[in-house]
Enzyme design. Structure first.
Site: not given
Length: 864
Positions: A83, A86, A153, A156, A559, A751, A755
């Protein structure tokens, strides 16, 4: 004690140098520090047991300067994170380590990007810290994208991918069939690339580790030559078949031998690959072609050698050498055309790679010039760039002035003025003056190289919609073999020995008309073209999942700073009193040029635009938190905020404060001369982008950490009705969670470092190209133009791409659903129609080509 000399960036005067020196001297563990301002360096004597370079660097950064340390940057996998919490634990633990300059965890990709000083901390130390936190840092990992030859293909491709993925030491493997590449992440201590290549070779394919120049073009030329030979011989077999096959025994043997030459020569690859597939208990498209052509040839040879046996058992006397030859010709034709079409799906990467020059002119300390290949250009070298030339590497200008065309990075047609100290980037064009630049990055570490790698990896990734086709393709060949056998058995049961010939032809037709390639190509070709098209429009997409998701978003969270706005304050108004002279403003400009305040540069630019030239001022005193002042001819001039004006008993400022603006006051004595209002202004394109988002059915929100007055002004200018001010990173994160609980798929655009948490939380995360590295590492997409107008473009491109993917899948399914029963003879009882294997092979080639060409429509569809 340890003594070290380090470069310092950002010092513009002796005041700066004094500030850096005194700050470093005051740190615990630092015995002495001396700044050499002309050389822009600082010599530090410090006790490593009491302090470290990271701590010193962070303190210097806090006062507005930068110590240039020997920092290593690496991105590694982290196992065990389940999560965002963590991820936060790992990031915080690593970031607080001695020797670590910065760390950023990308939870979606389960990676951490660490910037560290190798002299102070090792990756083993970082791994131990991560382990102490309860997770695992995967060391000794390498990630490469290599060409794979021989894949015909999707079966493969799937076999190569699953086999490599299962090898001990391989973290992940992803094959891009259209690009004929595989991206492998592997542990260099557990497995070697040569071992992976050996395993791939055992399967009948080739992993190209050291790709020769023009190898792709040479392979295409060889394939074209094989095709020409095949058609020349196959046409002869057709002529014999139509003129003298029944009457002339010698002609029959000629057709037999010519067909054998075709199958053993240009068509030998069908059999060798089919055999290698058989050895690993698998099958692919080559298996079907090999079985069909071999069956047709062997059956014809039996009829040719034992004509009496054929007559006794009702096998007929028609020979199928022409079918075997034409099957090979049609299949090879389809593959060559398909290959050429697929190559054009990766033109985005080729165009990006062509932007970097192959060589550069290096200038030594004595001014001597010598041309070096681009891969021999190293950081620290000085490179000369003439007008009109492309810039070969990321570098910093040491002499010269010019205008640079950076449209390939930013999308802006306006050229940017560059001078000493400015950065230039690989692939951009130097238009006017000659430049000498100092190389900062290797050729494979530049911004352009990063873009190429990002696009390459994205094109090799798989969209969720592809899973169905992958599963079907995996079992498709065995299913076709089963249907073919059943077709023969059913026809033989229905008609007995007299129908043996028809049973065999129908069975062969089933083998050659079935096409797992069409299914396998349906998704990856469209995704490859779509991601390439996005890159051409300055939208960098991290993976196919992002491209698939973005068309389904219902809410966009924006933002403010740097996303909706320019990202830096500009002067919005300048009011000067009647008593203010140009000489006064010249002193004002001189003070601001000596100031370290972030707003000073914009004020200087504003005065420069009014043709003001800075006066000669001996001493400028900085008043921390308030502004600057100086004395000229016994008169005190000052510039700063309201507090500084009040210190100088200037009462005129009491009612001039605006909550949504930054106010700068300039005066002398207690007299107010000029008032400047500065604000971070909304980009011209932002209101247009917001309106386009609404037209696409999106709900637009703006979240900012700024106060309500600033937020309200920006929201009004951008025509956004839903906004929230004074938002912390946690607040933004919770806001997105609330939207997701309402069943909305959310896109977050930002940016900044603040954020990154919200970007990781959003369903689709988008970073602006002008933002921080951490934001761009976290995001699924990056807009290199830093223009919100790119989001509507990305959504339109996503919708168009997914529509074409669905069309491809539909037609691939329909083709096989209709084609296989017809080839098996389903129409014979009603209409008396069966399909000759020759035409079945032509239909198979056309089906694959149709899917590729439908995908290529993306290259011409308008997305603006």
């Amino acid at each position: 004690m340890t003594k070290i000399i380090i470069e310092v960036k950002g010092m513009s005067c002796m005041v700066c140098a004094g500030k850096v020196e005194s700050t470093v001297k005051g740190l615990p563990g630092v015995e002495d520090a001396a700044v050499n301002f002309p050389a822009k360096t600082i010599t530090i004597n410090y006790n490593p047991k009491e302090t470290d370079l990271t701590t010193i660097a962070k303190r210097v950064k806090e006062i507005g300067f930068e110590l240039v340390l020997d920092v290593t940057k690496t991105t590694l996998n982290v196992n065990g994170m389940s999560c965002v919490v963590c991820a936060g634990k790992v990031e915080t633990a690593v970031k607080n380590m001695t020797g670590v300059v910065d760390a950023a965890v990308n939870f979606p990709s389960k990676t951490i990007t660490v910037q560290y000083i190798a002299k102070e901390v090792s990756l083993d130390d970082i791994a131990k810290k991560v382990k102490d936190t309860g997770f695992e840092l995967v060391l000794d990992e390498n990630k490469v994208t290599l060409q794979v030859n021989g894949m015909s293909c999707m079966v493969c491709a799937g076999k190569v991918e699953s086999t490599v993925q299962a090898m001990p030491g391989v973290q992940s493997a992803s094959v891009s069939f259209p690009a004929k590449t595989i991206t492998i992440s592997y542990n260099t201590k557990k497995i070697k690339l040569s071992n992976i290549a050996k395993k791939v070779k055992e399967m009948g394919f080739e992993l190209v580790i050291d790709k020769e120049e023009n190898q792709e073009a040479n392979e295409y030329k060889k394939a074209r030559l094989r095709l020409i030979i095949t058609w020349a011989l196959a046409s002869q077999v057709m002529v014999i078949s139509m003129t003298s096959m029944k009457s002339d025994l010698l002609a029959q043997w000629a057709a037999c031998l010519i067909t054998l030459f075709i199958l053993a020569g240009p068509g030998a690859a069908f059999f060798s690959k089919a055999w290698k597939m058989l050895k690993i208990k698998s099958a692919n498209m080559d298996t079907l072609v090999a079985l069909s052509t071999a069956t047709a040839w062997i059956f014809s040879v039996v009829l040719l050698i034992f004509p009496e046996f054929a007559q006794e058992h009702g096998l007929g006397d028609h020979k199928y050498f022409d079918s075997a030859a034409m099957i090979a010709a049609f299949v090879l034709t389809g593959r060559l055309i398909e290959e050429r079409a697929k190559n054009s799906t990766t033109t985005a990467i080729k165009k990006l790679m062509q932007l970097q020059p192959e060589s550069a002119v290096v200038v030594d300390d004595e001014g001597m010039e010598q041309t070096y290949p681009i891969d021999e250009i190293k950081p620290g070298m000085k490179v000369k760039i003439m007008p009109g030339a492309r810039i070969p590497v990321d570098a910093k200008i040491v002499s010269g002035e010019s205008f640079v065309d950076e449209s390939m990075l930013t999308g802006e047609s306006q050229q940017i003025e560059k001078a000493k100290g400015d950065s230039v980037f690989s692939g951009t064009i130097n238009t006017t003056g000659a430049l000498i630049v100092n190389v900062e990055k290797n050729h494979d570490e530049t911004t352009l190289a990063h873009m190429v790698e990002m696009v390459r990896e994205a094109q090799g990734s798989k969209a969720p919609v592809q899973r169905i086709a992958d599963i079907i393709s995996k079992y498709f060949t065995f299913g076709v073999l089963t249907v073919s056998i059943l077709t023969f058995i059913i026809w033989f049961i229905i008609g007995g020995p007299e129908y043996a010939s028809k049973a065999l032809i129908c069975a062969v037709s089933v083998l050659v008309i079935a096409c797992p390639c069409a299914l396998g190509l349906a998704t990856p070709t469209a995704i490859t073209v779509g991601i390439g098209r996005a890159a051409e429009n300055h939208i960098l997409i991290k993976d196919a999942t992002a491209l698939e998701k973005v068309c389904n978003i219902k809410a966009v969270v924006l933002d403010k700073t740097g996303t909706l706005t320019e990202g830096h304050p500009i002067v919005t108004s300048m009011k000067r009193s009647p008593e203010t002279t140009d000489d006064d403003l010249a002193i004002f400009m001189a003070m601001e040029k000596r100031s370290e305040h972030p707003l000073a540069e914009e004020i200087v630019n504003q005065l420069h635009r009014q043709d003001i030239t800075p006066a000669k001022v001996d001493i400028v005193n900085a008043i921390v938190g308030k502004g600057v002042e100086t004395t000229v001819n016994g008169v005190t001039y000052w510039a700063g905020n309201k507090s500084l004006a009040q210190i100088h008993e200037c009462t005129q400022v009491s009612n001039l404060v605006q909550q949504d603006m930054t106010m700068v006051y300039f005066g002398k004595g207690n007299q107010l001369l000029t008032i400047l209002s500065l604000a971070d202004t909304v980009k011209d394109s932002s209101p247009i982008a917001v309106e386009q988002m609404r037209q696409l059915g999106l709900r637009v929100y703006m979240l900012t950490g700024d106060n309500k007055a600033v937020a309200e002004r920006v929201a009004n200018e951008a025509n956004i009705s839903d906004f929230k001010a004074s938002m912390s990173p946690d607040d933004k994160d919770k806001f997105i969670i609330d939207l997701q609980k309402q069943g909305k798929m959310v896109a977050m655009i930002g940016d900044g470092i603040n954020d990154s948490q919200a970007l990781a939380r959003a369903d689709v995360s988008i970073a602006m190209g002008s933002g921080t590295d951490i934001a761009m590492e976290t995001a699924m997409m990056t807009f290199t133009t830093s223009d919100l107008i790119q989001l509507p473009k990305a959504m339109k491109l996503s919708k168009t791409t997914m529509r074409i993917v669905k069309q491809n899948l539909f037609w691939a399914f329909i083709y096989n659903i209709i084609g296989i029963p017809v080839a098996a003879g389903a129409l014979f009882p009603v209409l008396g129609i069966t399909i000759n294997p020759m035409w079945a092979s032509a239909a198979m080639a056309v089906s694959s080509l149709t899917v590729v060409l439908n995908s290529l429509r993306l290259k011409i569809i308008k997305i603006k």
